[in-house]
Write a protein that holds these residues in place. Structure first.
Motif, PDB file in Angstrom:
ATOM      1  N   PHE A 155      -2.519  -2.405  10.050  1.00  0.00           N
ATOM      2  CA  PHE A 155      -1.745  -2.409   9.431  1.00  0.00           C
ATOM      3  C   PHE A 155      -0.286  -2.432   9.040  1.00  0.00           C
ATOM      4  CE2 PHE A 155       0.780   2.014   7.081  1.00  0.00           C
ATOM      5  CZ  PHE A 155       0.317   1.173   5.987  1.00  0.00           C
ATOM      6  N   THR A 156      -0.334  -1.912  10.219  1.00  0.00           N
ATOM      7  CA  THR A 156       1.472  -1.404  11.353  1.00  0.00           C
ATOM      8  C   THR A 156       1.841  -2.573  10.742  1.00  0.00           C
ATOM      9  OG1 THR A 156       1.235   0.701  12.024  1.00  0.00           O
ATOM     10  CG2 THR A 156       2.805  -0.627  12.517  1.00  0.00           C
ATOM     11  N   ARG A 158       0.760  -5.012   9.676  1.00  0.00           N
ATOM     12  CA  ARG A 158       1.106  -6.145   8.511  1.00  0.00           C
ATOM     13  C   ARG A 158       1.845  -5.516   8.099  1.00  0.00           C
ATOM     14  NH1 ARG A 158      -3.823  -6.011   4.250  1.00  0.00           N
ATOM     15  NH2 ARG A 158      -4.649  -6.887   6.355  1.00  0.00           N
ATOM     16  N   GLN A 159       2.740  -4.715   7.825  1.00  0.00           N
ATOM     17  CA  GLN A 159       3.673  -4.194   6.828  1.00  0.00           C
ATOM     18  C   GLN A 159       5.083  -4.429   8.100  1.00  0.00           C
ATOM     19  OE1 GLN A 159       3.487   0.041   5.797  1.00  0.00           O
ATOM     20  NE2 GLN A 159       5.370   0.283   6.109  1.00  0.00           N
ATOM     21  N   GLU A 160       5.420  -4.534   9.413  1.00  0.00           N
ATOM     22  CA  GLU A 160       6.137  -5.161  10.208  1.00  0.00           C
ATOM     23  C   GLU A 160       6.068  -6.687   9.783  1.00  0.00           C
ATOM     24  OE1 GLU A 160       8.096  -1.942  10.890  1.00  0.00           O
ATOM     25  OE2 GLU A 160       7.151  -1.101  11.132  1.00  0.00           O
ATOM     26  N   ILE A 225       6.979  -6.589  -1.635  1.00  0.00           N
ATOM     27  CA  ILE A 225       6.620  -5.993  -0.359  1.00  0.00           C
ATOM     28  C   ILE A 225       5.644  -4.702  -0.182  1.00  0.00           C
ATOM     29  CG2 ILE A 225       7.114  -5.617   2.303  1.00  0.00           C
ATOM     30  CD1 ILE A 225       8.720  -7.747   1.986  1.00  0.00           C
ATOM     31  N   LEU A 226       7.280  -3.482  -1.180  1.00  0.00           N
ATOM     32  CA  LEU A 226       6.887  -2.114  -1.252  1.00  0.00           C
ATOM     33  C   LEU A 226       5.723  -2.259  -2.111  1.00  0.00           C
ATOM     34  CD1 LEU A 226      10.355  -0.870  -0.615  1.00  0.00           C
ATOM     35  CD2 LEU A 226       9.083  -0.693   0.819  1.00  0.00           C
ATOM     36  N   HIS A 228       2.583  -4.118  -2.735  1.00  0.00           N
ATOM     37  CA  HIS A 228       1.679  -4.037  -1.408  1.00  0.00           C
ATOM     38  C   HIS A 228       1.397  -3.180  -0.783  1.00  0.00           C
ATOM     39  CE1 HIS A 228       2.473  -8.449  -2.912  1.00  0.00           C
ATOM     40  NE2 HIS A 228       1.481  -8.549  -3.001  1.00  0.00           N
ATOM     41  N   VAL A 229       2.530  -2.638  -0.307  1.00  0.00           N
ATOM     42  CA  VAL A 229       1.625  -1.537   0.528  1.00  0.00           C
ATOM     43  C   VAL A 229       0.930  -0.609   0.540  1.00  0.00           C
ATOM     44  CG1 VAL A 229       2.929   0.360   2.038  1.00  0.00           C
ATOM     45  CG2 VAL A 229       4.337  -1.517   1.615  1.00  0.00           C
ATOM     46  N   TRP A 232      -2.246  -1.657   0.889  1.00  0.00           N
ATOM     47  CA  TRP A 232      -2.869  -2.015   2.442  1.00  0.00           C
ATOM     48  C   TRP A 232      -2.796  -1.023   2.834  1.00  0.00           C
ATOM     49  CZ3 TRP A 232       2.903  -4.708   3.351  1.00  0.00           C
ATOM     50  CH2 TRP A 232       2.870  -5.954   2.913  1.00  0.00           C
ATOM     51  N   MET A 233      -2.494   0.026   2.154  1.00  0.00           N
ATOM     52  CA  MET A 233      -3.144   1.396   2.755  1.00  0.00           C
ATOM     53  C   MET A 233      -4.003   1.831   2.305  1.00  0.00           C
ATOM     54  SD  MET A 233       0.619   3.856   1.688  1.00  0.00           S
ATOM     55  CE  MET A 233      -0.316   5.593   2.251  1.00  0.00           C
ATOM     56  N   ARG A 236      -6.550   0.132   4.635  1.00  0.00           N
ATOM     57  CA  ARG A 236      -6.688   1.218   5.532  1.00  0.00           C
ATOM     58  C   ARG A 236      -7.365   2.355   5.474  1.00  0.00           C
ATOM     59  NH1 ARG A 236      -2.050   4.565   7.593  1.00  0.00           N
ATOM     60  NH2 ARG A 236      -2.740   5.642   6.009  1.00  0.00           N
TER      61      ARG A 236
END
Length: 811
Positions: A155-156, A158-160, A225-226, A228-229, A232-233, A236
């Motif tokens: 997850f990290t 993908r976000q980074e 992007i935000l 999609h967070v 993604w969470m 996760r």
């Protein structure tokens, strides 16, 4: 019809007729310790057969109502019989309530073989205890941490990666992506340095426009992007949850498989275990975080989860006891019969769950027998209806009265009803049985078997021996001293006295047991090893002594002439009647003066007690019978031209019964014949329209009541009591009365007709009507007939001419 020759005045009864003694010589034992105990009550064959039938038939509605007076041993006999029968019957099943994971407010009822309910409860408790330590340990393992870390790293990354790509694109356009405490921001750069606001203002307008356009494009990409967070969470979280499930499933499945093997022959348990496994896997975090907190009035309250939903509420378990259950409920309230759902206070609110369901007597007796006192059931609100509803529906439905009648709004449970298979045994007086038969249409459909207990048995040599064995049984049961044969004989005599019949014996076991215990007390006081007849007599005397305060006071009032009773001389229109007072278990009699007056009238019979509403219906009926007798015998062909008044002197309470009607008729005839009645005699007996004397109750007490007054004043040899001839078989008089009669100091006369009574009371022959319908001169009946005829003539002389014609026509 009584023949004229039978109307001769009888002689006084012989001594042997006054007390039917029990001869100790008939017994072949020295003490009751030699006798074999009885296995059942004597004289209760009918009731025993009914109980055996009712307990044996397994059909709907064949419940048992055991009726009879209290103290005859109904409960002990039925209890002993059912205990033997229940031993041979299979154990009843266990009943449990389990959590309904789909609808928690509707717990499931499950039936298990005997003993399996507690086993399941224990296994589930051990399983939960094990998982509460095993699951947290599993989540602390390196393997789990590595897998959870990999998911977090993914997850990290993908976000980074998304933010890094956006930052690199921004740098290419001389823009930098900054992370601030308030979030992300873009700023222009020059020579890879963020320019200040002053420097930014010095830039050409074209450059400023470019920067704004680039930042707007980058901001749009950042927002995407935000956006999609969270997804993604969520992914996760799902991966973590899936990992948690897999991790939990590994240990839960293992322990559940063990339980499935243990309960492999019970499909319902296997299904339940599947549901438990699924719920544990879904709620694995409950095992990891066992503490939960709540804010109450500003205070943080920390509680520990108890995992109630995995518990097993064993409502009924009969694993420790063999055979079918026998339950006796002494306080049959609504909730004690059908069960209840309890609540506990938690954080200021009342809460409940399926573990707070409590069983009722119907649950505990399911598959066996439930013993209830009908009076107690009827006294409890809603209990009788609840019992009938359960029997009719053949199921136990736990319902709160508050919810049924909308009295409370507390959220409660709706437990699944349990099938009911129980035999109800109701105990009660005959009055309750017949009232319910009459007024409750459901009663006869639900209680089809009546076990009616006798309160007396026939007295014979055979029953004497059985009674002796009964006494031996009671002595052994209560650990009393044995009785010798004389004491047994005295108990049997007292038993006959209790029922007021020399040819019957009482089956009131409580009275007999009390007498034996008290005789045992007096025997031990005297240092004896065996209770004797004198100890029994001492116990009888002590029982009377404890209750005879009022009798003593009334006798004292008579002896001091406060209550006027003559026991010598002769008086016209005055006689000694006998009345009985019952105070609980103690009954005694006292003489009552009855007087009569007659005068010219129109055939009225004035019952003064009735006029002032102190006469009961039966007594009033007896007085009306007297009027009928007088008219039929002495005024067949003429009007009954008299008015008579009858009264119980110095009686200020209710007068009921017809046992004084013979005395009332005799005192009326005495007044009409102007014949004095011997005051040394008392009279008791009922009389019919033909003058025949009929039996009455409490004949022993009535005789003894008059005897006590006469004895206190001094026996003269002229005193006595007239009783109905049909009561001779009931005589069981005290020994002192019998002794006085044997010595000629007191006499008991048995009469069958009023003419016999009048001859004894007045000393004047009553007289029999001849062929011409006339009575002998100077006979009682001749005097009465003459008086009636004289009153009729007198009335005719005073009559109005029109009335005189009516009187002539009546001839």
């Amino acid at each position: 019809m009584i023949k004229p020759t039978e109307l001769l005045p009888p002689l006084a009864l012989e001594t042997r007729q006054l007390h039917h003694a029990c001869d100790p010589a008939q017994f072949g034992f020295q003490t009751t310790a030699e006798l074999e105990a009885l296995s059942e009550l004597i004289g209760q064959t009918r009731a025993t057969e009914a109980v055996r039938f009712g307990a044996g038939i397994r059909r709907e509605g064949y419940n048992i109502f055991v009726l009879g007076p209290a103290g005859v041993g109904k409960r002990s006999m039925v209890g002993q019989f059912l205990a033997k029968k229940a031993e041979a019957e299979p154990k009843s099943s266990d009943w449990c309530y389990l959590n309904n994971f789909a609808q928690p407010h509707k717990p499931r009822a499950i039936r298990l073989p005997s003993g399996k309910g507690l086993e399941l409860q224990q296994q589930m408790a051990q399983l939960v205890d094990y998982l509460r330590s095993a699951i947290p340990a599993l989540f602390e393992s390196e393997e789990y941490r590595a897998k959870a870390g990999a998911i977090q790293d993914e997850f990290t990354k993908r976000q980074e990666s998304a933010f890094k790509e956006l930052g690199e694109d921004a740098v290419k356009q001389q823009i930098v992506l900054l992370r601030t405490p308030g979030g992300f921001a873009f700023a222009p750069t020059q020579n890879q340095e963020v320019i200040t606001p002053d420097e930014y203002e010095k830039l050409p307008q074209e450059e400023k426009d470019r920067i704004r356009q680039v930042i707007a494009e980058l901001q749009e990409r950042l927002e995407k992007i935000l956006s999609h967070v969270p997804q993604w969470m969520k992914e996760r979280g799902e991966q973590i949850k899936q990992l948690n499930r897999q991790t939990t499933r590994a240990v839960v499945t293992h322990v559940m498989d063990e339980q499935r093997t243990r309960f492999s022959d019970l499909p319902e348990i296997r299904t339940y275990l599947d549901l438990v496994q699924q719920d544990m896997i879904e709620n694995a975090d409950d095992f990891r975080n066992e503490e939960e907190s709540a804010n109450l009035s500003g205070l943080m309250v920390v509680t520990r989860k108890t995992f109630h939903r995995y518990q097993v509420n064993v409502l009924v378990s009969n694993g420790e006891h063999g055979g079918a259950p026998i339950v006796s409920e002494d306080n049959p309230t609504y909730s004690n019969l059908i069960g209840r759902v309890e609540h506990i206070a938690q954080l200021g609110a009342l809460v409940t769950d399926f573990t707070l369901i409590k069983p009722g007597a119907l649950h505990r007796a399911n598959g066996g027998y439930l013993l209830l006192d009908v009076r107690k059931v009827l006294l409890q609100p809603f209990a009788w209806d609840a019992l009938k509803r359960a029997l009719q529906a053949r199921e136990i439905r736990i319902e709160s009265l508050g919810q049924m009648y909308s009295l409370v709004s507390t959220v409660s449970l709706e437990p699944e009803p349990m099938p009911l298979d129980v035999k109800i045994v109701l105990f009660g007086d005959r009055l309750f049985y017949y009232l319910l038969q009459q007024y409750d249409p459901d009663f006869s459909e639900l209680f089809k078997v009546a076990a009616d207990f006798e309160d007396r048995i026939e007295r014979s040599a055979e029953t004497h021996l059985l009674y002796a064995r009964l006494i031996a049984t009671l002595c052994a049961k209560e650990k009393l001293l044995p009785l010798d044969s004389g004491a047994v004989a005295r108990v049997i005599e007292h038993s006959a006295r209790l029922v007021g019949d020399a040819q019957r014996l009482s089956t009131h076991m409580r009275s007999i047991a009390d007498l034996l215990q008290e005789a045992d007390f007096w025997a031990r006081e005297a240092g004896l090893a065996v209770a004797t007849a004198s100890n029994v007599q001492q116990a009888i005397d002590a029982q009377i002594r404890r209750q005879d305060r009022l009798r003593t006071q009334l006798q004292d009032a008579i002896l001091r002439d406060t209550l006027l009773i003559d026991t010598q001389g002769a008086v016209v229109g005055q006689i000694n009647g006998l009345s009985v007072l019952e105070l609980g278990d103690f009954a005694f009699a006292q003489p009552t003066r009855i007087t009569a007056t007659t005068r010219l009238g129109q055939g009225e019979m004035i019952n003064i007690e009735r006029e002032v509403k102190l006469s009961g219906a039966i007594h009033s009926k007896g007085v009306l019978i007297l009027s009928s007798f007088l008219a039929a015998r002495y005024a067949r062909n003429q009007p009954l031209s008299l008015t008579a008044s009858l009264v119980f002197e110095q009686s200020y309470g209710q007068v009921e019964g017809d046992s004084a009607s013979l005395a009332e008729l005799c005192v009326l005839l005495s007044n009409l014949a102007n014949a004095a009645v011997r005051q040394s005699l008392a009279v008791t007996g009922s009389v019919n329209q033909l003058g025949q004397v009929q039996a009455i109750g409490a004949v022993n007490e009535k005789i003894e009541g008059f005897f006590d007054i006469c004895a206190a004043r001094g026996l003269t040899g002229e005193q006595g009591v007239l009783i109905p001839g049909t009561n001779v078989k009931h005589l069981m008089l005290r020994r002192d009365v019998v002794a006085a009669a044997e010595n000629g100091q007191f006499h008991i006369y048995a009469v069958d007709h009023v003419d016999q009574a009048m001859t004894i009371l007045t000393g004047v022959p009553a007289g029999e009507a001849g062929a011409d319908g006339q009575y002998p001169m100077e006979s009682i009946n001749r005097r009465v007939a003459a008086r009636v005829a004289g009153l009729s003539a007198l009335r005719k002389a005073f009559a109005h001419p029109s009335e005189e014609k009516k009187m002539d026509r009546s001839h």
